[in-house]
Motif scaffolding. Structure first.
Motif, short mmCIF file in Angstrom:
data_model
loop_
_atom_site.label_atom_id
_atom_site.label_comp_id
_atom_site.label_asym_id
_atom_site.label_seq_id
_atom_site.Cartn_x
_atom_site.Cartn_y
_atom_site.Cartn_z
N UNK A 113 0.82 -1.21 0.00
CA UNK A 113 0.00 0.00 0.00
C UNK A 113 0.85 1.26 0.00
N UNK A 114 0.24 2.35 -0.45
CA UNK A 114 0.94 3.63 -0.57
C UNK A 114 -0.02 4.75 -0.17
N UNK A 115 0.52 5.96 -0.05
CA UNK A 115 -0.29 7.15 0.23
C UNK A 115 0.35 8.35 -0.44
N UNK A 116 -0.46 9.34 -0.74
CA UNK A 116 0.01 10.59 -1.33
C UNK A 116 -0.28 11.74 -0.37
N UNK A 117 0.65 12.69 -0.31
CA UNK A 117 0.47 13.89 0.50
C UNK A 117 0.67 15.11 -0.38
N UNK A 118 -0.34 15.97 -0.45
CA UNK A 118 -0.24 17.23 -1.18
C UNK A 118 -0.39 18.39 -0.20
N UNK A 119 0.53 19.32 -0.31
CA UNK A 119 0.47 20.56 0.46
C UNK A 119 0.06 21.64 -0.53
N UNK A 120 -1.12 22.20 -0.34
CA UNK A 120 -1.64 23.17 -1.30
C UNK A 120 -2.06 24.45 -0.58
N UNK A 134 -3.51 17.49 2.06
CA UNK A 134 -4.45 16.50 1.51
C UNK A 134 -3.74 15.16 1.42
N UNK A 135 -4.37 14.12 1.94
CA UNK A 135 -3.82 12.76 1.86
C UNK A 135 -4.82 11.87 1.12
N UNK A 136 -4.30 11.05 0.23
CA UNK A 136 -5.10 10.05 -0.47
C UNK A 136 -4.48 8.69 -0.23
N UNK A 137 -5.29 7.69 0.15
CA UNK A 137 -4.74 6.36 0.41
C UNK A 137 -5.81 5.29 0.22
N UNK A 145 -1.40 0.15 11.74
CA UNK A 145 -0.03 0.63 11.59
C UNK A 145 0.10 1.52 10.35
N UNK A 146 -0.65 1.21 9.30
CA UNK A 146 -0.62 2.03 8.09
C UNK A 146 -1.11 3.45 8.39
N UNK A 147 -2.18 3.54 9.16
CA UNK A 147 -2.71 4.86 9.52
C UNK A 147 -1.72 5.61 10.42
N UNK A 148 -1.11 4.88 11.33
CA UNK A 148 -0.12 5.48 12.22
C UNK A 148 1.04 6.06 11.40
N UNK A 149 1.48 5.32 10.39
CA UNK A 149 2.55 5.81 9.52
C UNK A 149 2.14 7.07 8.78
N UNK A 150 0.88 7.12 8.32
CA UNK A 150 0.39 8.30 7.61
C UNK A 150 0.44 9.52 8.53
N UNK A 151 -0.08 9.38 9.74
CA UNK A 151 -0.11 10.50 10.66
C UNK A 151 1.30 10.90 11.11
N UNK A 152 2.19 9.93 11.25
CA UNK A 152 3.59 10.25 11.55
C UNK A 152 4.22 11.04 10.41
N UNK A 153 3.92 10.62 9.17
CA UNK A 153 4.46 11.30 7.99
C UNK A 153 3.96 12.74 7.92
N UNK A 154 2.68 12.93 8.16
CA UNK A 154 2.10 14.27 8.14
C UNK A 154 2.72 15.13 9.24
N UNK A 155 2.87 14.55 10.41
CA UNK A 155 3.44 15.27 11.54
C UNK A 155 4.89 15.67 11.28
#
Length: 409
Positions: free
Chosen positions: A149-156, A176-179, A195-205
């Motif tokens: 799985x993967x996720x995208x992060x856009x800062x707009x 904006x995150x898409x996953x 754990x996937x969600x935790x990684x997303x929030x860690x990445x955003x943080x």
């Protein structure tokens, strides 16, 4: 994988500065308003055309997948949402990719696509309309887990200066995150999804810290493959996120049965597509704290499935320790037997230590009955001598867990 065409989830987000809620444009006519559509479009490589022949896929018939995706694009362009987040986008087919990029590009969208790891064939596509946003930055997150799985992060930021609007408290930027999270084929995968969600929030943080950003509104979009009853939902709620769909319809956390997003490949009706919003001014627990509470919640559920009493659960954690306390080694062994750890897609060694720190509230290296009832599992009871019946229950739990162990490759 999806059995039928997915239902789009659309919401309107207004005043993304001082708060982020779903509402109608008429509620705040002098504020910049944006719309968002999240849509699992069912990759042709997964769409089965025959119940008798499971290998008969839409991807083998160009006329079929071409016509269906043209209709999907017609619908997306008719809606003309400010933000479009697609899952199961067939990145492995150049013709389909070019079709989406051309039609969306001609309509004024900036497009970002990302395939799943290990050449799985599908992935994500996020498109933002140039009339509404300017893209500041784009990041990709690869989980490198069993589901690729993967996720995208856009800062707009808003394309129209905020000075044109009456309220000068309107934040001009948003993340904006898409996953598309892993499907829970087995209960053993619950920890992987969490754990996937935790990684997303860690990445955003970490992204916000890297660029010294003030707290920004965050929008999490996608197919979460889990309902409002699941651990992922509760974890995000504990972090202050709200479901825009719930807000728009004035649903509560208990109203899981009131909406359906699609029929999955097992033929079950479910509501798993979300557009999550976070108000940057909202109080939030520390991410590690929410993560620990979510994992302990899974821990409790596993113990309850084996019908263990509070005393039995404490004894299970004690393992062979003769003292009236739980050690770090006993704690780690219990996590392993419950299949929360012990595989490469579960919590890391450091994350396991963080869990232990949350449990060992006294910091003395052990968890006593008092610690256990108050913090580590939110269970209540007093420790007693292990008897034959209780030993049998613990053995039963261990057998159940071992029988469900899933080799993640």
């Amino acid at each position: 994988m999806r059995k039928d065409r997915r239902t789009k989830m659309k919401t309107r987000v207004s005043r993304i500065g001082s708060y982020a809620i779903a509402s109608s444009m008429r509620d705040h006519p002098h504020q910049p308003s944006i719309t968002c559509t999240t849509f699992n479009i069912l990759a042709p490589i997964y769409k089965r055309l025959s119940h008798k022949d499971q290998n008969c896929r839409e991807s083998d018939y160009r006329a079929y997948w071409l016509a269906r995706n043209q209709r999907i694009l017609d619908s997306l362009l008719h809606e003309r949402s400010s933000i479009i987040c697609l899952q199961e986008f067939w990145v492995g087919n150049e013709e389909l990719v070019n079709m989406y990029e051309k039609r969306l590009g001609d309509a004024g969208y900036l497009n970002f696509k990302l395939g799943r790891t290990n050449n799985r064939g599908d992935g994500l596509l996020t498109a933002v309309h140039k009339d509404y946003f300017r893209v500041i930055n784009y990041r990709e997150l690869l989980f490198n887990d069993c589901g690729d799985r993967v996720a995208q992060l856009l800062h707009v930021e808003l394309a129209t200066p905020a000075s044109q609007y009456r309220n000068n408290d309107t934040c001009q930027e948003i993340l904006i995150v898409n996953t598309h999270l892993l499907f829970p084929h087995d209960s053993s995968l619950c920890i992987v999804r969490l754990h996937q969600v935790y990684k997303i929030l860690q990445h955003v943080e970490s992204y916000q810290k890297e660029y010294n950003l003030n707290p920004l509104p965050i929008m999490l979009c996608g197919d979460w493959n889990g309902s409002k009853r699941g651990h992922v939902y509760k974890f995000l709620r504990s972090q202050g996120f709200v479901s825009s769909y719930d807000t728009a319809h004035q649903y509560t956390d208990a109203d899981a049965h009131k909406w359906v997003s699609h029929l999955n490949h097992r033929g079950n009706i479910c509501g798993v597509d979300f557009i999550w919003l976070l108000n940057p001014n909202r109080y939030r627990k520390l991410l590690k704290t929410s993560w620990s509470e979510a994992v302990f919640g899974m821990f409790k559920n596993q113990l309850r499935k084996a019908s263990l009493t509070e005393d039995d659960a404490f004894a299970f954690l004690k393992a062979d320790n003769n003292g009236d306390y739980i050690t770090y080694l006993g704690f780690c062994e219990a996590l392993r037997q419950l299949n929360i750890t012990g595989h490469r897609h579960g919590p890391s060694v450091e994350e396991t230590k963080d869990l232990w720190v949350q449990a060992d509230i006294d910091g003395n290296g052990v968890v006593t009955v008092k610690n256990f009832s108050g913090e580590s599992g939110k269970l209540h009871g007093q420790s007693k001598e292990m008897n034959t019946a209780m030993k049998a229950k613990i053995g039963q739990l261990q057998n159940i867990v071992r029988s469900k162990l899933l080799v993640l490759v």
